[in-house]
Design a protein around this motif. Structure first.
Motif, mmCIF file in Angstrom:
data_model
loop_
_atom_site.group_PDB
_atom_site.id
_atom_site.type_symbol
_atom_site.label_atom_id
_atom_site.label_comp_id
_atom_site.label_asym_id
_atom_site.label_seq_id
_atom_site.Cartn_x
_atom_site.Cartn_y
_atom_site.Cartn_z
ATOM 1 N N GLU A 25 17.608 16.190 -10.035
ATOM 2 C CA GLU A 25 16.936 16.647 -11.269
ATOM 3 C C GLU A 25 17.147 15.801 -12.453
ATOM 4 O O GLU A 25 16.325 15.539 -13.103
ATOM 5 C CB GLU A 25 17.630 17.862 -11.529
ATOM 6 N N LYS B 41 8.585 12.557 -22.352
ATOM 7 C CA LYS B 41 8.133 11.351 -22.508
ATOM 8 C C LYS B 41 8.869 10.479 -23.146
ATOM 9 O O LYS B 41 9.155 10.591 -24.117
ATOM 10 C CB LYS B 41 6.664 11.584 -23.131
ATOM 11 N N GLN C 249 15.077 13.145 -4.900
ATOM 12 C CA GLN C 249 15.467 12.907 -6.283
ATOM 13 C C GLN C 249 16.242 13.941 -6.797
ATOM 14 O O GLN C 249 15.952 15.095 -6.575
ATOM 15 C CB GLN C 249 14.283 12.527 -7.233
ATOM 16 N N LYS D 39 14.580 12.957 -11.736
ATOM 17 C CA LYS D 39 13.192 13.205 -12.361
ATOM 18 C C LYS D 39 13.108 13.280 -13.853
ATOM 19 O O LYS D 39 12.309 13.112 -14.173
ATOM 20 C CB LYS D 39 12.975 14.899 -11.632
ATOM 21 N N CYS E 84 14.166 11.786 -21.950
ATOM 22 C CA CYS E 84 13.719 10.424 -21.396
ATOM 23 C C CYS E 84 14.182 9.180 -22.261
ATOM 24 O O CYS E 84 14.813 9.553 -23.292
ATOM 25 C CB CYS E 84 12.110 10.604 -21.566
ATOM 26 N N TYR F 147 9.862 18.623 -19.024
ATOM 27 C CA TYR F 147 9.662 17.245 -18.827
ATOM 28 C C TYR F 147 9.827 16.553 -20.055
ATOM 29 O O TYR F 147 9.969 17.190 -20.968
ATOM 30 C CB TYR F 147 8.456 17.073 -18.048
ATOM 31 N N ALA G 70 12.573 10.089 -15.248
ATOM 32 C CA ALA G 70 11.293 9.471 -14.912
ATOM 33 C C ALA G 70 10.245 10.183 -15.686
ATOM 34 O O ALA G 70 9.002 9.767 -15.387
ATOM 35 C CB ALA G 70 11.144 9.548 -13.146
ATOM 36 N N GLY G 71 10.434 11.250 -16.234
ATOM 37 C CA GLY G 71 9.255 11.853 -17.055
ATOM 38 C C GLY G 71 8.676 13.099 -15.944
ATOM 39 O O GLY G 71 7.646 13.526 -16.382
ATOM 40 N N GLN G 72 9.105 13.246 -14.896
ATOM 41 C CA GLN G 72 8.734 14.317 -14.100
ATOM 42 C C GLN G 72 9.233 15.676 -14.414
ATOM 43 O O GLN G 72 10.053 15.991 -15.132
ATOM 44 C CB GLN G 72 9.018 14.046 -12.544
ATOM 45 N N PHE G 73 8.647 16.736 -13.912
ATOM 46 C CA PHE G 73 9.067 18.113 -14.054
ATOM 47 C C PHE G 73 10.432 18.190 -13.460
ATOM 48 O O PHE G 73 10.867 17.741 -12.424
ATOM 49 C CB PHE G 73 8.233 19.175 -13.396
ATOM 50 N N TYR G 74 11.435 18.792 -14.311
ATOM 51 C CA TYR G 74 12.883 19.013 -13.781
ATOM 52 C C TYR G 74 13.462 20.354 -14.182
ATOM 53 O O TYR G 74 12.963 20.765 -15.314
ATOM 54 C CB TYR G 74 13.675 17.775 -14.318
#
Length: 282
Positions: free
Chosen positions: A5, A128, A3, A8, A92, A126, A11-15
């Protein structure tokens, strides 16, 4: 498949926020913001906003200045109205339904950071997503925190901070926001409900101020204990009552005086509890 950055982030992941693609996207967003906020023609400003937002309805109105991180994560429905100085931190997706109105200085934050200092200092971030239903109305200065979802027909009072999700047909207010009342379709106007809502708002403010006052009273008690000073300072009490209680309002004066006398009495009791003074008379 690895993926990016950007993927990520959405998608709400750590980036990693300093990723080259994301830095370039933020620079482009700032360029677009300057164009939007400098545009005096309402129709042209609308077109510029529609080009920047991820998706939008055919009819929207955005006052300057609007601020956003990227723009492509903002999705608004039909008949969106955005008053002056709104902020969208759209790391996000921010999804907004139809017929939504924002007052001035509304702020929607999807961006957040790790609580652990090592992760936070590493540059990892990240987010939400935020989702707002149809027919929402936000008063001036409303703040929506990461991960909040609000249903349809939600009204949020000015200055409220919404920290959690709520369903349909509610009026929210306060910090943190709570349900002030439920909305019934075509309900008759009841002035008493409006007055009670105002009292609830004042009570929230009083609670915050009284809590701060008692915390300072605790500090006073500690000082008195260390310096062996008495709890009661009659001159100080008389000074407080003379300063705070009006003498020109015959109807309110006795009630205000009694309220402040109660506050002073409870302050002395709280000091006595801290000092553990056996001679203090409650």
């Amino acid at each position: 498949m690895t993926q990016t950055e950007k993927e990520k982030m959405i998608a709400g992941q750590f980036y990693f926020a300093q990723d080259t693609e994301l830095v370039a996207s933020r620079k482009e967003a700032r360029r677009q913001m300057k164009k939007i906020n400098a545009q005096e023609d309402d129709q042209l400003r609308q077109q510029l906003v529609q080009e920047v937002f991820g998706t939008s309805g055919n009819h929207l109105y955005v006052e300057p200045n609007i601020t956003f991180d990227y723009g492509f994560n903002i999705h608004v429905g039909e008949n969106f109205y955005c008053n002056f100085n709104n902020i969208f931190l759209d790391t996000c997706p921010i999804i907004i339904g139809d017929n939504v109105m924002f007052g001035p200085n509304v702020q929607l934050y999807t961006a957040t950071h790790p609580l652990e200092p090592v992760k936070r200092n590493s540059g990892l971030e990240y987010g939400k997503p935020i989702q707002i239903g149809d027919n929402a109305w936000f008063g001036g200065g409303v703040v929506i925190l990461p991960g909040v979802t609000l249903g349809d027909n939600v009204v949020v009072g000015s200055g409220s901070v919404v920290t959690k999700s709520f369903g349909d047909n509610v009026v929210l207010g306060g910090n943190p926001a709570r349900v002030i009342k439920k909305i019934t379709e075509n309900e008759p106007s009841n002035p008493l409900d409006g007055l009670r809502a105002k009292i609830d708002h004042i009570d929230d403010q009083l609670l915050e101020l009284l809590t701060k006052r008692l915390q300072i009273v605790g500090d006073v008690a500690q000082y008195k204990a260390e310096h062996k000073l008495p709890i009661l300072n009659k001159g100080r009490e008389e000074e407080i009552l003379a300063r705070l209680v009006p003498s020109n309002d015959a109807a309110l004066t006795p009630f205000l005086k009694e309220n402040f006398e109660q506050i002073l009495r409870l302050s002395k009791e709280y000091q006595a509890k801290i000092i553990k003074d056996p001679h203090h008379e409650k």
